[in-house]
Motif scaffolding. Sequence first.
Motif, mmCIF file in Angstrom:
data_model
loop_
_atom_site.group_PDB
_atom_site.id
_atom_site.type_symbol
_atom_site.label_atom_id
_atom_site.label_comp_id
_atom_site.label_asym_id
_atom_site.label_seq_id
_atom_site.Cartn_x
_atom_site.Cartn_y
_atom_site.Cartn_z
ATOM 1 N N ASN A 123 0.785 -1.126 0.003
ATOM 2 C CA ASN A 123 0.012 0.069 -0.048
ATOM 3 C C ASN A 123 0.855 1.186 0.004
ATOM 4 N N LEU A 124 2.077 1.094 0.142
ATOM 5 C CA LEU A 124 3.040 2.456 0.071
ATOM 6 C C LEU A 124 3.578 2.700 -1.243
ATOM 7 N N PRO A 125 3.620 3.972 -1.428
ATOM 8 C CA PRO A 125 4.030 4.454 -2.826
ATOM 9 C C PRO A 125 5.635 3.783 -3.250
ATOM 10 N N PRO A 126 5.660 3.301 -4.242
ATOM 11 C CA PRO A 126 4.549 3.163 -5.580
ATOM 12 C C PRO A 126 3.872 1.979 -5.040
ATOM 13 N N GLN A 127 2.488 2.303 -5.134
ATOM 14 C CA GLN A 127 1.547 1.151 -4.648
ATOM 15 C C GLN A 127 1.621 0.019 -5.581
ATOM 16 N N ARG A 128 1.426 -1.215 -5.101
ATOM 17 C CA ARG A 128 1.685 -2.420 -6.058
ATOM 18 C C ARG A 128 0.257 -3.250 -6.007
ATOM 19 N N LEU A 129 -0.734 -2.554 -5.512
ATOM 20 C CA LEU A 129 -2.148 -3.241 -5.222
ATOM 21 C C LEU A 129 -2.510 -3.821 -6.490
ATOM 22 N N VAL A 130 -2.913 -5.042 -6.651
ATOM 23 C CA VAL A 130 -3.495 -5.675 -7.953
ATOM 24 C C VAL A 130 -4.629 -6.320 -7.523
ATOM 25 N N TRP A 131 -5.467 -6.228 -8.467
ATOM 26 C CA TRP A 131 -6.843 -6.983 -8.343
ATOM 27 C C TRP A 131 -6.856 -8.584 -8.483
ATOM 28 N N PRO A 132 -7.218 -9.604 -7.812
ATOM 29 C CA PRO A 132 -8.400 -9.204 -6.669
ATOM 30 C C PRO A 132 -8.006 -9.219 -5.357
ATOM 31 N N ILE A 133 -6.676 -8.774 -4.934
ATOM 32 C CA ILE A 133 -6.132 -8.937 -3.841
ATOM 33 C C ILE A 133 -5.860 -7.291 -3.415
ATOM 34 N N ASP A 134 -6.281 -6.416 -3.837
ATOM 35 C CA ASP A 134 -6.171 -4.960 -3.728
ATOM 36 C C ASP A 134 -6.721 -4.556 -2.106
ATOM 37 N N HIS A 135 -7.719 -5.364 -1.709
ATOM 38 C CA HIS A 135 -7.917 -5.023 -0.225
ATOM 39 C C HIS A 135 -6.993 -5.388 0.697
ATOM 40 N N GLY A 170 -1.567 14.403 14.265
ATOM 41 C CA GLY A 170 -0.639 14.575 13.225
ATOM 42 C C GLY A 170 -1.171 14.063 11.805
ATOM 43 N N ILE A 171 -1.886 13.039 12.011
ATOM 44 C CA ILE A 171 -2.178 12.321 10.593
ATOM 45 C C ILE A 171 -3.430 13.181 10.214
ATOM 46 N N THR A 172 -4.361 13.468 11.053
ATOM 47 C CA THR A 172 -5.746 14.244 10.629
ATOM 48 C C THR A 172 -5.150 15.419 10.113
ATOM 49 N N ALA A 173 -4.192 16.311 10.647
ATOM 50 C CA ALA A 173 -3.603 17.743 10.147
ATOM 51 C C ALA A 173 -3.069 17.254 8.829
ATOM 52 N N LEU A 174 -2.588 16.107 8.507
ATOM 53 C CA LEU A 174 -1.880 15.823 7.165
ATOM 54 C C LEU A 174 -3.060 15.488 6.122
ATOM 55 N N ARG A 175 -4.246 14.941 6.467
ATOM 56 C CA ARG A 175 -5.129 14.652 5.640
ATOM 57 C C ARG A 175 -5.967 16.043 5.268
ATOM 58 N N VAL A 176 -5.935 16.875 6.177
ATOM 59 C CA VAL A 176 -6.747 18.097 6.013
ATOM 60 C C VAL A 176 -5.864 18.942 4.952
ATOM 61 N N ILE A 177 -4.489 18.881 5.183
ATOM 62 C CA ILE A 177 -3.819 19.679 4.469
ATOM 63 C C ILE A 177 -3.662 19.029 2.819
ATOM 64 N N ASN A 178 -3.685 17.782 2.884
ATOM 65 C CA ASN A 178 -3.915 17.237 1.580
ATOM 66 C C ASN A 178 -4.947 17.097 0.856
ATOM 67 N N LEU A 179 -6.096 17.450 1.655
ATOM 68 C CA LEU A 179 -7.748 17.326 1.458
ATOM 69 C C LEU A 179 -7.761 15.518 0.842
ATOM 70 N N SER A 180 -7.119 14.780 1.774
ATOM 71 C CA SER A 180 -7.279 13.431 1.714
ATOM 72 C C SER A 180 -8.545 12.907 2.576
ATOM 73 N N THR A 181 -9.638 12.455 1.937
ATOM 74 C CA THR A 181 -10.797 11.918 2.654
ATOM 75 C C THR A 181 -10.995 10.566 2.648
ATOM 76 N N THR A 182 -10.205 9.919 1.571
ATOM 77 C CA THR A 182 -10.394 8.506 1.751
ATOM 78 C C THR A 182 -8.730 8.167 1.030
ATOM 79 N N GLY A 183 -8.633 6.603 0.795
ATOM 80 C CA GLY A 183 -7.119 6.227 0.458
ATOM 81 C C GLY A 183 -6.854 5.193 1.187
ATOM 82 N N SER A 184 -5.611 4.476 0.746
ATOM 83 C CA SER A 184 -5.059 3.201 1.438
ATOM 84 C C SER A 184 -3.675 3.390 1.771
ATOM 85 N N ILE A 185 -3.063 4.557 1.681
ATOM 86 C CA ILE A 185 -1.520 4.693 2.186
ATOM 87 C C ILE A 185 -1.570 5.014 3.694
#
Length: 348
Positions: A123-135, A170-185
Amino acid sequence: MTRAAEPAIAGPAAGPEAAGRQPVLDGVRAVSILAVLWTHLFPLRVVGHSLNDSLGMFGMALFFILSGFLITQQLLKRPPVGNFVARRLLRVIPAAWICLAVVWWFMPVSVDTALSYLFFYANLPPQRLVWPIDHFWSLCVEVQFYLLAAILLWLRVRAIWWLFPALLLGITALRVINLSTTGSITWFRADDLLAGACLALLLQSRHVGTLRTALGRPGAVPLTLAVLLACSLVSSHSVYPLSFLRPYAAAAFVGALLMQPRHWLSVRLGGPAFAYIASVSYALYVWHLPLAATWLGSGDLWTKYLKRPLLLLVVFGIAHVSTFQIERRFNELAKRIGAGRGRRLKEV
């Protein structure tokens, strides 16, 4: 959660968890996996709007809150580091690796992708998530939290009293700064885990009385649930500000259930059906998407949904076998490892 509260680490539990296992937490876990299954396998539309992503956000928030809560409770008991790591990894790795082996037998991946999955950093950049195991992104976040917990347990477990709240904010602040409401990182999603961790700390601190007063009020359970549902909404058109409060709402909802064990919802969630679903929840999560990628999930729209009962039957059957024939044996192995280490420490 100041340093003045730290002595509670070694003292008796100050909150509801002092009484032992909380059946309502099994119910919350069951609800979380049922929400994820519905998200991935059935349509959910209200007034023409799809709410599948929102339901998935709700389910994963509960999952992570529980995980952060329970892991922090373990840290507060100061188990041996080796015991902690063995129990955590033996809980996650066997079922995950078996599933990966089966999927890769039919759908091979590159070595880089395989390694990222096997060692839980896909899940970390560069993400290597592939179907059907991206969950598996969520398992990556989970195992990375285990690693942080193990390091803190080895170095100085008291650091969690200031580090977990600081990381949460800190993570909440980072999400606000980056306008990240969803994601897997991890650094855009671990605040759910950390909110659960902070709930566990509050229940062991001198602030537990205030928490009990706030969340033990009549109406606290439905109110916190309504707020959580509102914070779980996912908008594809614009940034949804309430999503930044999702971890705090989820922690408040679980806290309210713990503070009100006789509430009708707490009682229902503590029932045997929810307890069983919770017991197989991990295997359900691991296997449901790979199985949905087989013939069981193929066909046009009507054919696919007509097969859903059979798909669910197979998913639950494999989850049952995985849980009680595979995972349970590895869990017992982890307990034996911990018991053996404990005897050796006593002999020393």
